[in-house]
Scaffold this motif. Structure first.
Motif, PDB file in Angstrom:
ATOM      1  N   ALA A 176      31.989 -64.001  85.607  1.00 21.82           N
ATOM      2  CA  ALA A 176      32.150 -64.937  86.714  1.00 21.82           C
ATOM      3  C   ALA A 176      33.214 -64.457  87.700  1.00 21.82           C
ATOM      4  N   ALA A 177      34.284 -63.872  87.185  1.00 23.30           N
ATOM      5  CA  ALA A 177      35.345 -63.359  88.060  1.00 23.30           C
ATOM      6  C   ALA A 177      34.815 -62.250  88.963  1.00 23.30           C
ATOM      7  N   LEU A 178      33.974 -61.378  88.413  1.00 20.39           N
ATOM      8  CA  LEU A 178      33.411 -60.290  89.215  1.00 20.39           C
ATOM      9  C   LEU A 178      32.425 -60.816  90.254  1.00 20.39           C
ATOM     10  N   VAL A 179      31.654 -61.855  89.914  1.00 20.00           N
ATOM     11  CA  VAL A 179      30.759 -62.462  90.906  1.00 20.00           C
ATOM     12  C   VAL A 179      31.578 -63.030  92.062  1.00 20.00           C
ATOM     13  N   LEU A 180      32.673 -63.718  91.738  1.00 20.17           N
ATOM     14  CA  LEU A 180      33.538 -64.249  92.794  1.00 20.17           C
ATOM     15  C   LEU A 180      34.164 -63.131  93.625  1.00 20.17           C
ATOM     16  N   ALA A 181      34.601 -62.069  92.960  1.00 20.78           N
ATOM     17  CA  ALA A 181      35.187 -60.939  93.684  1.00 20.78           C
ATOM     18  C   ALA A 181      34.159 -60.308  94.610  1.00 20.78           C
ATOM     19  N   ALA A 182      32.914 -60.193  94.134  1.00 23.16           N
ATOM     20  CA  ALA A 182      31.846 -59.673  94.994  1.00 23.16           C
ATOM     21  C   ALA A 182      31.655 -60.577  96.203  1.00 23.16           C
ATOM     22  N   GLY A 183      31.670 -61.897  95.975  1.00 23.71           N
ATOM     23  CA  GLY A 183      31.535 -62.832  97.086  1.00 23.71           C
ATOM     24  C   GLY A 183      32.655 -62.692  98.104  1.00 23.71           C
ATOM     25  N   ALA A 184      33.888 -62.539  97.613  1.00 21.47           N
ATOM     26  CA  ALA A 184      35.029 -62.383  98.520  1.00 21.47           C
ATOM     27  C   ALA A 184      34.894 -61.118  99.359  1.00 21.47           C
ATOM     28  N   LEU A 185      34.440 -60.023  98.753  1.00 24.11           N
ATOM     29  CA  LEU A 185      34.271 -58.772  99.485  1.00 24.11           C
ATOM     30  C   LEU A 185      33.171 -58.889 100.537  1.00 24.11           C
ATOM     31  N   VAL A 186      32.064 -59.510 100.170  1.00 23.62           N
ATOM     32  CA  VAL A 186      30.953 -59.655 101.116  1.00 23.62           C
ATOM     33  C   VAL A 186      31.371 -60.532 102.292  1.00 23.62           C
ATOM     34  N   LEU A 187      32.122 -61.587 102.043  1.00 18.92           N
ATOM     35  CA  LEU A 187      32.590 -62.458 103.119  1.00 18.92           C
ATOM     36  C   LEU A 187      33.527 -61.720 104.076  1.00 18.92           C
TER      37      LEU A 187
END
Length: 441
Positions: free
Chosen positions: A241-252
């Motif tokens: 879940a942390a990596l999914v959130l990190a991916a989201g932050a990078l994409v944003l």
């Protein structure tokens, strides 16, 4: 917010201390079962003997009381934050790290055997030269491995190759330290993942509502579910879940390619985030001018997401048998997994009871295609994740709620608050299941 934070933290610390007195027969009175042997393992390692056990009735009442006050403190924290209260983010992060470290090292791993499974599958490869995608805990028992007494099932590993690679590294590094330090390392990794999830959630929230960013940090980092299922139990759902959130932050931030690679690491832990790939491809393609450029970017995103998993499978690949455990988990029936089964027939069997998932996924995809805005794929993930936890396994384990909550707690409009409230209600029920036998689960 300080009162709620203190109540939550003190309650969880007391709950951790309570686990040292877990009674021998209390596991029969719960929904999820308890790893009573985990308490003796920690105590024997640290002191050379086991400690006295509490009366089952006293343990259960105390557990429910402390868990309840932890959730009440968390509710007070969120309520104060929504009314404008603030916590210093640095102090919050320091508290999260300290709580995570104490729970990982000082609390016995009594709430789940999964952390022993991570060590066990890794020991197959590192200590015995066995492929964990082809062998089961029965092979560990046959070789007299001490971890086998903590594992009651006989199924090859269902985890992604990135997680297995990390597990191999943990066992190799702590090989001389023995099983306890290998287990402790996985739980410390859960603590690191909690800090990472809180920071990534803060970054996502800052994009949508900067004034709520510190609230997201506290809402994730001090969440009783995250602390219990992360550093206390060591579930790998939190690193995912942390990596999914990190991916989201990078994409944003416009870093689609880096975000794709990070999402690929999440997929390599558990394959569940694969459902996000089409949505991320769509979001990235929309930023390009022209269909050809958009198609090229979408294909590049796909390749980067799949890259870690493909590389991870290479040294462990043994043909279609490599996916045996994944197929058994999806079918929830060993007898349905046959090497000669045609692919189309297997897909039909999988969809027989899971067609609502296909409908939900299609509706969310159409919404993202027609009306979705930047970052809305994380919202779609939160909604889909709730459905996934009820349809992909026979029991909706409470740690699966880490999937939707990690995303929903980053936004604070009415819809996301309602979604978070529903998930938190399920989390209260789910964590109470550690001392309650919910017959309908």
């Amino acid at each position: 917010m300080k009162v709620g934070t203190a109540l939550c933290a003190v309650s969880l610390l007391a709950l951790a201390a309570l686990q040292h007195g877990i009674p021998e027969n209390v596991a029969l009175l719960t929904t999820w079962g308890l790893n009573v042997a985990g308490a003796a393992h920690l105590q024997q390692t640290w002191t050379g003997h086991t400690w006295p056990r509490l009366d089952p009735g006293l343990f259960i009442v105390s557990f429910r009381l402390l868990l309840g006050t932890a959730w009440i403190g968390y509710a007070l924290l969120l309520g104060a934050g929504l009314r404008g209260g603030r916590l210093d983010p640095r102090r919050t992060l320091l508290l999260v790290g300290a709580l995570a470290g104490f729970l990982a090292l000082g609390c016995p791993p009594t709430l789940s055997q999964d952390v022993y499974a991570y060590a066990g599958y890794a020991r197959m490869q590192v200590l015995h030269g066995l492929n964990p995608y082809l062998h089961t805990p029965a092979d560990l028992r046959a070789r007299g491995d001490e971890v086998a007494k903590f594992l009651w099932w006989d199924l090859p590993s269902v985890y992604g190759p990135v997680w297995l690679g990390v597990s191999f590294g943990v066992v190799a590094v702590f090989r001389e330290g023995g099983l306890w330090w290998q287990v402790a390392a996985f739980r410390l990794l859960g603590g690191v993942a909690l800090v990472g999830a809180a920071l990534a959630g803060q970054a996502v929230a800052r994009h949508f509502a900067p004034r709520r960013a510190d609230l997201a940090l506290a809402a994730i980092g001090l969440n009783p579910l995250f602390l219990i299922e992360g550093p206390m139990s060591g579930h790998n759902d939190l690193p995912m879940a942390a990596l999914v959130l990190a991916a989201g932050a990078l994409v944003l931030k416009g870093r689609d390619l880096s975000g794709s690679l990070v999402l690929g690491l999440a997929v390599g832990i558990k394959l569940v985030p694969l459902v996000l790939v089409p949505w991320l491809m769509l979001a990235s393609a929309r930023r390009c001018r022209g269909r050809t450029a958009g198609l090229g970017r979408a294909l590049l995103v796909l390749g980067l997401v799949l890259l870690p998993t493909v590389i991870g499978y290479v040294p462990l690949w043994e043909g279609v048998e490599t996916f045996t455990a994944q197929r058994v988990r999806l079918h929830m029936d060993w007898d349905l997994v046959r090497p000669d089964m045609p692919l189309l027939q297997e897909v039909r069997l999988l969809l027989r009871w899971r067609w609502p998932l296909v409908v939900i996924y299609a509706v969310l995809s159409i919404w993202l295609w027609r009306q979705g805005k930047e970052g809305d794929w994380l919202t779609a993930w939160a909604v889909l994740a709730v459905a996934l936890m009820f349809f992909i396994v026979d029991l909706p384990y409470p740690w699966y709620l880490l999937w939707p909550l990690s995303a929903s707690l980053t936004r604070w409009d009415r819809f996301h608050v309602a979604l978070s409230a529903a998930c938190l209600g399920l989390a209260v029920i789910g964590t109470m299941g550690y001392t309650v036998a919910w017959w309908w689960w």
